[in-house]
Design a protein around this motif. Structure first.
Motif, short mmCIF file in Angstrom:
data_model
loop_
_atom_site.label_atom_id
_atom_site.label_comp_id
_atom_site.label_asym_id
_atom_site.label_seq_id
_atom_site.Cartn_x
_atom_site.Cartn_y
_atom_site.Cartn_z
N GLN A 44 50.17 59.05 84.83
CA GLN A 44 50.47 58.36 83.58
C GLN A 44 51.53 59.09 82.78
O GLN A 44 52.43 58.47 82.20
CB GLN A 44 49.19 58.20 82.75
CG GLN A 44 48.22 57.19 83.32
CD GLN A 44 46.90 57.16 82.57
OE1 GLN A 44 46.63 58.02 81.74
NE2 GLN A 44 46.07 56.16 82.88
N TRP A 56 53.93 60.98 83.97
CA TRP A 56 55.22 60.75 84.65
C TRP A 56 55.78 59.38 84.29
O TRP A 56 56.97 59.25 84.02
CB TRP A 56 55.04 60.86 86.17
CG TRP A 56 55.23 62.25 86.67
CD1 TRP A 56 54.27 63.15 86.99
CD2 TRP A 56 56.47 62.90 86.90
NE1 TRP A 56 54.81 64.33 87.40
CE2 TRP A 56 56.20 64.19 87.36
CE3 TRP A 56 57.80 62.52 86.77
CZ2 TRP A 56 57.18 65.10 87.68
CZ3 TRP A 56 58.79 63.43 87.11
CH2 TRP A 56 58.48 64.71 87.54
N LEU A 57 54.91 58.37 84.30
CA LEU A 57 55.38 57.02 83.97
C LEU A 57 55.87 56.93 82.53
O LEU A 57 56.90 56.31 82.25
CB LEU A 57 54.28 56.00 84.23
CG LEU A 57 53.91 55.76 85.70
CD1 LEU A 57 52.71 54.84 85.80
CD2 LEU A 57 55.09 55.19 86.46
N SER A 84 59.76 56.17 81.38
CA SER A 84 60.07 55.08 80.44
C SER A 84 60.82 55.61 79.21
O SER A 84 61.75 54.97 78.72
CB SER A 84 58.81 54.33 80.04
OG SER A 84 57.96 55.15 79.28
N ILE A 138 61.59 47.32 85.53
CA ILE A 138 61.20 48.48 86.34
C ILE A 138 59.90 49.08 85.82
O ILE A 138 58.98 49.38 86.59
CB ILE A 138 62.34 49.52 86.38
CG1 ILE A 138 63.53 48.99 87.16
CG2 ILE A 138 61.85 50.84 86.97
CD1 ILE A 138 64.79 49.84 87.05
N ILE A 139 59.83 49.24 84.50
CA ILE A 139 58.61 49.81 83.92
C ILE A 139 57.42 48.90 84.19
O ILE A 139 56.33 49.36 84.56
CB ILE A 139 58.81 50.05 82.41
CG1 ILE A 139 59.83 51.18 82.20
CG2 ILE A 139 57.49 50.40 81.73
CD1 ILE A 139 60.27 51.35 80.76
N LEU A 148 56.35 49.24 87.74
CA LEU A 148 55.61 50.50 87.94
C LEU A 148 54.17 50.38 87.43
O LEU A 148 53.23 50.83 88.09
CB LEU A 148 56.32 51.66 87.24
CG LEU A 148 57.63 52.13 87.89
CD1 LEU A 148 58.32 53.16 87.00
CD2 LEU A 148 57.37 52.69 89.27
N GLY A 162 52.19 48.12 89.73
CA GLY A 162 51.86 48.87 90.95
C GLY A 162 50.74 49.86 90.72
O GLY A 162 49.84 50.02 91.55
N TYR A 163 50.80 50.52 89.57
CA TYR A 163 49.74 51.47 89.23
C TYR A 163 48.40 50.75 89.08
O TYR A 163 47.37 51.25 89.53
CB TYR A 163 50.10 52.21 87.94
CG TYR A 163 48.99 53.11 87.46
CD1 TYR A 163 48.69 54.29 88.12
CD2 TYR A 163 48.21 52.75 86.36
CE1 TYR A 163 47.67 55.12 87.69
CE2 TYR A 163 47.19 53.56 85.93
CZ TYR A 163 46.92 54.73 86.59
OH TYR A 163 45.90 55.52 86.17
#
Length: 195
Positions: A10, A12-13, A17, A52-53, A56, A59-60
């Motif tokens: 989390q 990293w995401l 962002s 993209i965010i 992500l 996907g998470y």
């Protein structure tokens, strides 16, 4: 996935962002030649970054759902194991109580209380019949019925009548499903209680 890895992912995401947000603001403020950032380009970069965010995070969430499904499967397996263990412990408790009643009945015989001994032997027999492993305790059941037969002989010899407790316990024993698995010799000995 453990909690530490989830928190790290989390972070990293969130970091990615934030970096992309700062980058898009920098591109909108600074006009780097030969690139000119128009309003359409700015909106395109923002939409792409948000896409993209969003991808992500979706996907998470999919990955997280798969992990939760695995953990639920582990809980189901543990639940089954616990249910089996609880059933085994309950059965062990029934057997321990059966032996307790049987030992108390033997003591009652030693002090010539044959009617009390029959009641205790019947309670012991009831506990053995409730057990899931009836075959393991068949010799104990035969010993109990032999002791009941001995007590009946002594009671008849002394002329003492039976009480209602014995007959009621015998009726309860006959309603236990495992009673049908007893051999006819044992059933005959038990029927002498009512005779």
């Amino acid at each position: 996935m453990n909690i530490e890895k989830k928190i790290r992912l989390q972070l990293w995401l969130v970091g990615i962002s934030l970096f992309l947000s700062v980058l898009s603001v920098v591109f909108s403020i600074v006009h780097i030649e030969p690139f000119t950032v128009s309003e359409a380009t700015y909106i395109g970069v923002i939409v792409t970054t948000m896409g993209i965010i969003f991808a992500l995070f979706v996907g998470y969430q999919i990955y997280n759902a798969i992990e939760v499904k695995k953990e639920l499967q582990e809980f189901v397996t543990q639940k089954r194991t616990l249910e089996i263990t609880i059933a085994e412990l309950a059965d062990s408790q029934q057997i321990a109580e059966a032996y307790n009643f049987s030992n108390r009945a033997l003591f009652a015989i030693s002090i010539n209380q044959y009617d009390e001994a029959i009641v205790l032997f019947l309670k012991s027999l009831k506990k053995f019949l409730i057990s899931n492993n009836l075959i393991l305790y068949m010799s104990d059941i035969e010993g109990i019925t032999g002791n009941i037969d001995h007590c009946i002989y002594k009671i008849k010899k002394n002329g003492t009548p039976y009480g209602e407790r014995e007959i009621n316990l015998l009726a309860e024993i006959r309603n236990i499903p495992n009673y049908a698995h007893l051999n006819e010799n044992i059933k005959t000995k038990l029927n002498t209680i009512e005779a």
